[in-house]
Each structure stands twice: as C-alpha cells, then as structure tokens.
Design a protein around this motif. Structure first.
Motif, PDB file in Angstrom:
ATOM      1  N   UNK A  57       0.837  -1.207   0.000  1.00  0.00           N
ATOM      2  CA  UNK A  57       0.000   0.000   0.000  1.00  0.00           C
ATOM      3  C   UNK A  57       0.873   1.259   0.000  1.00  0.00           C
ATOM      4  N   UNK A  58       1.946   1.235   0.794  1.00  0.00           N
ATOM      5  CA  UNK A  58       2.856   2.383   0.819  1.00  0.00           C
ATOM      6  C   UNK A  58       3.528   2.587  -0.532  1.00  0.00           C
ATOM      7  N   UNK A  59       3.997   1.496  -1.143  1.00  0.00           N
ATOM      8  CA  UNK A  59       4.623   1.588  -2.470  1.00  0.00           C
ATOM      9  C   UNK A  59       3.623   2.098  -3.500  1.00  0.00           C
ATOM     10  N   UNK A  60       2.407   1.615  -3.401  1.00  0.00           N
ATOM     11  CA  UNK A  60       1.357   2.033  -4.324  1.00  0.00           C
ATOM     12  C   UNK A  60       1.132   3.542  -4.210  1.00  0.00           C
ATOM     13  N   UNK A  61       1.011   4.028  -3.001  1.00  0.00           N
ATOM     14  CA  UNK A  61       0.783   5.458  -2.781  1.00  0.00           C
ATOM     15  C   UNK A  61       1.959   6.270  -3.310  1.00  0.00           C
ATOM     16  N   UNK A  62       3.193   5.791  -3.068  1.00  0.00           N
ATOM     17  CA  UNK A  62       4.377   6.503  -3.585  1.00  0.00           C
ATOM     18  C   UNK A  62       4.319   6.620  -5.104  1.00  0.00           C
ATOM     19  N   UNK A  63       4.005   5.521  -5.777  1.00  0.00           N
ATOM     20  CA  UNK A  63       3.938   5.536  -7.246  1.00  0.00           C
ATOM     21  C   UNK A  63       2.824   6.459  -7.728  1.00  0.00           C
ATOM     22  N   UNK A  64       1.699   6.435  -7.075  1.00  0.00           N
ATOM     23  CA  UNK A  64       0.577   7.275  -7.488  1.00  0.00           C
ATOM     24  C   UNK A  64       0.906   8.753  -7.280  1.00  0.00           C
ATOM     25  N   UNK A  65       1.609   9.059  -6.187  1.00  0.00           N
ATOM     26  CA  UNK A  65       2.011  10.448  -5.945  1.00  0.00           C
ATOM     27  C   UNK A  65       3.027  10.886  -6.999  1.00  0.00           C
ATOM     28  N   UNK A  66       3.972  10.004  -7.341  1.00  0.00           N
ATOM     29  CA  UNK A  66       4.927  10.325  -8.413  1.00  0.00           C
ATOM     30  C   UNK A  66       4.194  10.619  -9.714  1.00  0.00           C
ATOM     31  N   UNK A  67       3.196   9.827 -10.020  1.00  0.00           N
ATOM     32  CA  UNK A  67       2.419  10.038 -11.239  1.00  0.00           C
ATOM     33  C   UNK A  67       1.707  11.391 -11.189  1.00  0.00           C
ATOM     34  N   UNK A  68       1.115  11.692 -10.043  1.00  0.00           N
ATOM     35  CA  UNK A  68       0.409  12.968  -9.895  1.00  0.00           C
ATOM     36  C   UNK A  68       1.380  14.145 -10.019  1.00  0.00           C
ATOM     37  N   UNK A  69       2.584  14.006  -9.477  1.00  0.00           N
ATOM     38  CA  UNK A  69       3.582  15.083  -9.587  1.00  0.00           C
ATOM     39  C   UNK A  69       4.002  15.293 -11.035  1.00  0.00           C
ATOM     40  N   UNK A  70       4.168  14.201 -11.781  1.00  0.00           N
ATOM     41  CA  UNK A  70       4.505  14.321 -13.198  1.00  0.00           C
ATOM     42  C   UNK A  70       3.394  15.054 -13.931  1.00  0.00           C
ATOM     43  N   UNK A  71       2.160  14.693 -13.649  1.00  0.00           N
ATOM     44  CA  UNK A  71       1.032  15.362 -14.310  1.00  0.00           C
ATOM     45  C   UNK A  71       0.968  16.834 -13.908  1.00  0.00           C
ATOM     46  N   UNK A  72       1.261  17.116 -12.652  1.00  0.00           N
ATOM     47  CA  UNK A  72       1.271  18.503 -12.199  1.00  0.00           C
ATOM     48  C   UNK A  72       2.343  19.286 -12.948  1.00  0.00           C
ATOM     49  N   UNK A  73       3.526  18.689 -13.108  1.00  0.00           N
ATOM     50  CA  UNK A  73       4.585  19.358 -13.872  1.00  0.00           C
ATOM     51  C   UNK A  73       4.136  19.638 -15.298  1.00  0.00           C
ATOM     52  N   UNK A  74       3.518  18.659 -15.907  1.00  0.00           N
ATOM     53  CA  UNK A  74       3.062  18.829 -17.285  1.00  0.00           C
ATOM     54  C   UNK A  74       2.004  19.924 -17.373  1.00  0.00           C
ATOM     55  N   UNK A  75       1.160  20.033 -16.354  1.00  0.00           N
ATOM     56  CA  UNK A  75       0.076  21.021 -16.384  1.00  0.00           C
ATOM     57  C   UNK A  75       0.513  22.418 -15.936  1.00  0.00           C
TER      58      UNK A  75
END
Length: 179
Positions: A57-75
């Motif tokens: 669950x912790x690894x999952x959350x880390x990956x999802x946050x990384x994905x959200x940060x990438x999308x935030x950078x793109x936006x």
C-alpha cells in the motif's frame, strides 16, 4: 488371600478404567493440540500478510504520488512545458523515463481497471491534434481511479474536482465546452 486378590482386581479395574478414559480422550487432545498449532500458524501468516499488504500500500501510494507530480509538472510547470515543446533532448528523455517508470509502477500497483484506463489515456494523449479538454478530463478520471485504488472506493470526487486543484479557470472551461 481373597481380600488381596479382590483388592488387586479392584485396583486393576480402576487402572483399566483410567487407562480407557485416557485412551478415549487421546484423539480429542491430539485434535485440540493440532487445532492450537494451526491457529497459531494461521495467526502468524495473517500478521505477515498484513505487513506485506501495508508495505505494498505504501509503495502504491508513492507511485501514485509520483504520477500525480509528473502530471502537475506537465500542467503547471511552464519551464518544463517549454522545454518539452522545444523538444529539449534532456527534458524529452526525462519525460520518457518518467512515463515508462510510472507506467511500470502503475502496472504492478494499480487495479486492472486503472491500468487499462491509463493505457487508453496514454494512447489518446499521444494522438496529434487530440482534444486537450478531453485529455484533461481523461487525466482527471484516471486520478479518481487511482484514488479508488488507494482505498477510497466510495469517493464522491470527480475528475472535475481534481482538475480544479490545478487549473484555476476549469469551471470557465467547462461552461465554454458545454455551451
């Protein structure tokens, strides 16, 4: 002498009764002991499973946050967007690395539905001339799916709620799109 024989017979009968009771109760005692051992083993395995699930669950959350940060950078990161638009080799390479790394992370940690949704969104976002409004909406839906994967199965949030966090005029864009 008869009293001695009678005493031995009574003693023998008592010993036989005790032995019979012990033998008769032996299967139940063995079963109860096996049941206790099984219960202990099951408790131990459940505890290990809980630890493993919490680590996943912790690894999952880390990956999802990384994905959200990438999308935030793109936006929102204008410098990053300019570099990508100018096809800066370092920025493009970094973006590709992030996308691949995050795609792998999503594959292992996201639900099947979310992985499929990500694949569709990624394919749609690679099409030249794609509708940016629909791409943003697809991103919002993907983020809500990731939220569900983290444990908020009954979330009432929508893709619009996510997009409002980063696009200040999202409601104006919605009104324009719906008009």
């Amino acid at each position: 002498m008869t009293w001695i024989i009678l005493g031995f017979q009574v003693l023998l009968a008592i010993l036989f009764t005790l032995a019979w009771s012990w033998i008769k109760g032996l299967p139940a005692a063995i079963h109860k002991r096996q049941e206790q051992l099984f219960s202990q083993q099951l408790s131990k395995e459940l505890e290990l499973l809980k630890i493993s699930q919490s680590q996943i669950q912790l690894r999952k959350i880390e990956k999802f946050i990384d994905f959200a940060k990438l999308q935030q950078d793109i936006l929102t990161n204008e410098d990053f967007k300019r570099k990508i638009a100018a096809k800066d080799p370092k920025a493009v390479t970094r973006l590709r690395e992030l996308v691949v790394e995050l795609g792998i992370g999503l594959f292992f940690f996201a639900s099947d539905e979310t992985v499929q949704r990500y694949g569709r969104w990624k394919t749609e976002s690679a099409v030249e001339g794609a509708d940016p409004f629909e791409l943003l909406r697809g991103l919002g839906e993907l983020m809500v799916a990731l939220r569900r994967d983290v444990g908020y199965d009954e979330t009432s949030l929508t893709s619009d709620d996510y997009l409002r966090m980063f696009i200040t005029d999202w409601d104006k864009m919605l009104a324009r799109e719906n008009a």
